[in-house]
Design an enzyme around this catalytic site. Structure first.
Site, PDB file in Angstrom:
ATOM      1  N   ASN A   1       0.930  -1.096  -0.023  1.00 52.96           N
ATOM      2  CA  ASN A   1       0.207   0.012  -0.112  1.00 52.96           C
ATOM      3  C   ASN A   1       0.908   1.307   0.119  1.00 52.96           C
ATOM      4  OD1 ASN A   1      -2.779  -0.902   0.481  1.00 52.96           O
ATOM      5  ND2 ASN A   1      -1.475  -2.230   2.040  1.00 52.96           N
ATOM      6  N   GLU A   2       1.082   1.908  -1.223  1.00 52.79           N
ATOM      7  CA  GLU A   2       2.052   2.917  -1.455  1.00 52.79           C
ATOM      8  C   GLU A   2       1.327   4.163  -0.720  1.00 52.79           C
ATOM      9  OE1 GLU A   2       4.853   2.242  -1.798  1.00 52.79           O
ATOM     10  OE2 GLU A   2       5.287   0.887  -3.706  1.00 52.79           O
TER      11      GLU A   2
END
Ligand code: F6R
Length: 639
Positions: A161-162
């Site tokens: 999850n950037e």
């Protein structure tokens, strides 16, 4: 109006457990997992665990495997779901997380192969949505995650999850950040080989876990740990969203915790013991924040920035300013081996003995010149007997193109002088055949590794000659822990320590310089330092009292620089010396432009070194000291 420090922002919003080393942190987490498995088992329930990959959990998995093999920990009632998998990628690829998990955990325990799940990186794109929904449903059907293990990316990502990932996000396909691809390029050899996408559990999937443990080791993670634990909860730093979870703990080693306010600026988090070191740290931070020379700080400045306690203890700003100014002034010297025939109180080094025997340990064949080239040259030019111990061969950082070029040269050389070139031609043919079909991250043949090591040895020797050293002052140690042919090295072993003990005993140095920049992404510098420290301990334990008079100085430079307030010896460089150092670094031709396994910083090593050295000089200037063109910095370590 001047900004005031927001004290509410300096407190930890997530419980943090700190351990001296990753090993101890991993044992702590492994015990929590074992207890959970045991309790669930006693109730006849399955234990559902979310797992991570990457370098961080390797020591945890090693500990779990140890508990399985030696302490009867069974994984029969365990179901696992991994956070993520690169896309597209076959399950069996060397960099696949399926392969990783089988290697480090699953195949070494009794977990039922039907009970572990990872996202499938090989499905066609149009089937991915369905697959992700199913993944979520499978977790729910298993009863939800009892515990989720996380690592953290330098940009704050959890899973993949950037930054920018929504807090309601679920399992999905995501495009990897460039910074993530760069950080993970270490395993792939080259950033272009890192996939651009991955399938990852979402933030909401992770947040649904009943308990979460995020682990982080090493200095490189320290800034993002501070942001996640002390900053605002924001989607820009996904790990900070864990502040909203009721049962989340961060398990850190001391290096990863080092930027937390309680260590960095302890005066902001409560009562603090005002040692000279902390006073220097506080005053230097204050002066830099206000952009004022130390001697210009006022009582009001101290009060406004949370340093009123210090004022109360010391009386007034002028006294404190002077104390810190002298500490900074006394750390600067052009005589890193001590100034002969003079007695300068508070000089960083002793003037006697003169000349000194100096042993400079260089983990890779170029760390000596990159990190302390100016000091290296000064020590030699000032008449000291400088020896360099090149600790590792550095062979994995030479490109395949480079090695072919050199073998080609060897064949051509023999040709020119009518020397029989059959053997070298055969070596060239074998090397070309191997390299043409070499897979990403495949180990080189021992022959090629040897030649790559030779290339680096020649470069190091040439640099020593450039500085002025003689052959007997150059020592190639080829420590065996490094020689795996892969990015992952062995832990330090007996032979590494013995070789180091022998070299130190042979030289009996008055001064030792070691790399202390433990943020080196491959961990080599840390192992190299541990080996020297263990060797010194053994030499001392064997009753060699001369070692008490040997001073140890740590340098940084290739990967990071000391904090200005930590520096105990700053060695200035003139513009000419900067240039001379640059040319010394250039001798390492195999390391120019782009090298395999370079880590997240794209700049060449001479650029990094120059920027760091110039910045140290600039900061001294800003604090009100004389401003030089550049400075190399050292911290003394006492055994
Ligand atoms: C791995 C994962 C990532 C890593 C993170 C840190 O499954 O999801 O979030 O935990 O990139 O990686 P390392 O541990 O290699 O520093």
């Amino acid at each position: 109006m001047r900004p005031r420090i927001d004290l509410t922002d300096s407190l930890e919003k997530i419980p943090v457990q700190i351990f001296p080393s990753p090993k101890e942190g991993s044992v702590y987490v492994a015990n929590i997992i074992a207890k959970l498995i045991f309790e669930k088992n006693a109730k006849g329930e399955k234990c559902v665990i979310g797992l991570a990959t990457g370098s961080t959990p390797k020591s945890l998995y090693a500990e779990l495997v140890h508990m399985h093999k030696n302490e009867g920990l069974s994984f029969k009632n365990v179901i696992t779901f991994n956070l993520d998998q690169y896309y597209p990628m076959e399950a069996d690829a060397l960099n696949s997380y399926h392969y990783f998990m089988r290697k480090y955990l699953f195949e070494q325990t009794d977990i039922d192969p039907d009970n572990y799940f990872l996202p499938d990186g090989m499905l066609p794109k149009d089937q991915l949505k369905e697959h992700c929904l199913e993944y979520e449903k499978r977790i729910e059907d298993a009863g939800g995650l009892d515990l989720q293990i996380l690592g953290i990316g330098n940009n704050g990502h959890i899973g993949f999850n950037e930054p920018g990932s929504a807090s309601y996000s679920k399992t999905r396909l995501i495009t990897l950040d460039n910074s993530t691809r760069l950080a993970n390029s270490q395993e792939f050899g080259n950033v272009s080989q890192v996939p651009r996408m991955a399938i990852t559990m979402g933030i909401s999937t992770i947040m649904k876990s009943k308990e979460i443990i995020l682990m982080a080791w090493g200095q490189t993670k320290a800034p993002v740990i501070k942001k996640s634990v002390e900053g605002l909860a924001t989607e820009e730093v996904p790990a900070s969203l864990l502040q909203n979870h009721e049962n989340c703990t961060f398990v850190l080693d001391e290096a990863a915790a080092s930027e937390l306010t309680r260590f960095k600026s302890p005066w902001l988090t409560g009562e603090c013991d005002w040692t000279p070191k902390i006073i220097k740290n506080a005053v230097v931070s204050l002066a830099l924040k206000l952009n004022k020379p130390v001697l210009n700080l006022t009582d009001i400045d101290y009060n406004d920035f949370g340093l009123s306690d210090l004022l109360v203890e010391k009386g007034d700003a002028y006294e404190i300013n002077l104390e810190v100014y002298y500490m900074l002034r006394d750390s600067i010297t052009g005589w890193p081996g001590g100034k002969p025939d003079s007695s300068i109180p508070n000089h960083p080094e002793r003037s006697k003995p003169f000349p000194k025997k100096v042993l400079l340990f260089s983990p890779h064949p170029d760390d000596d010149i990159i990190s302390m080239g100016g000091t290296f040259m000064r020590l030699h030019d000032q008449g000291h007997e400088v020896h360099v111990g090149y600790q590792t061969s550095g062979n994995i950082a030479v490109t395949d193109e480079f090695v072919t070029r050199f073998i080609d040269f060897a064949v051509g050389f023999e040709n020119i002088f009518g020397i029989d070139d059959t053997t070298s031609k055969k070596i060239l043919d074998n090397a070309s055949a191997f390299l043409n079909t070499k897979r990403s991250s495949e180990k080189d043949t021992p022959e090629i590794r040897n030649i790559k090591g030779l290339i680096r040895r020649c470069e190091a020797r040439a640099t020593c000659k450039y500085v002025g050293l003689k052959d007997h002052q150059i020592h190639f140690m080829n420590l065996p822990f490094y020689e795996t042919g892969t990015i992952e090295k062995k832990p330090m072993g007996e032979e590494d320590i013995e070789l180091t003990v022998n070299l130190i005993q042979k030289i009996k140095p008055d001064q030792i310089f070691c790399a202390g920049d433990l943020a080196d992404p491959h961990g080599t510098h840390k192992v190299c330092l541990d080996i020297v420290l263990e060797a010194l301990r053994r030499i001392k334990a064997a009753g060699n009292n001369w070692i008490d008079d040997c001073w140890i100085w740590l340098y940084k430079g290739a990967w990071e620089e000391w904090d200005i307030s930590e520096i105990e010896m700053a060695v200035p460089m003139s513009p000419d010396q900067v240039r001379k150092k640059r040319y010394g670094i250039f001798i390492h031709q195999s390391q120019k432009d782009s090298v395999p396994f370079q880590g997240g910083d794209n700049r060449e090593f001479w650029q990094r070194a120059e920027e760091r050295n110039a910045n140290t000089a600039l900061l001294y200037g800003k604090l009100g000291l004389t401003q030089y063109a550049a400075m190399e910095a050292f911290v003394r370590m006492k055994l």
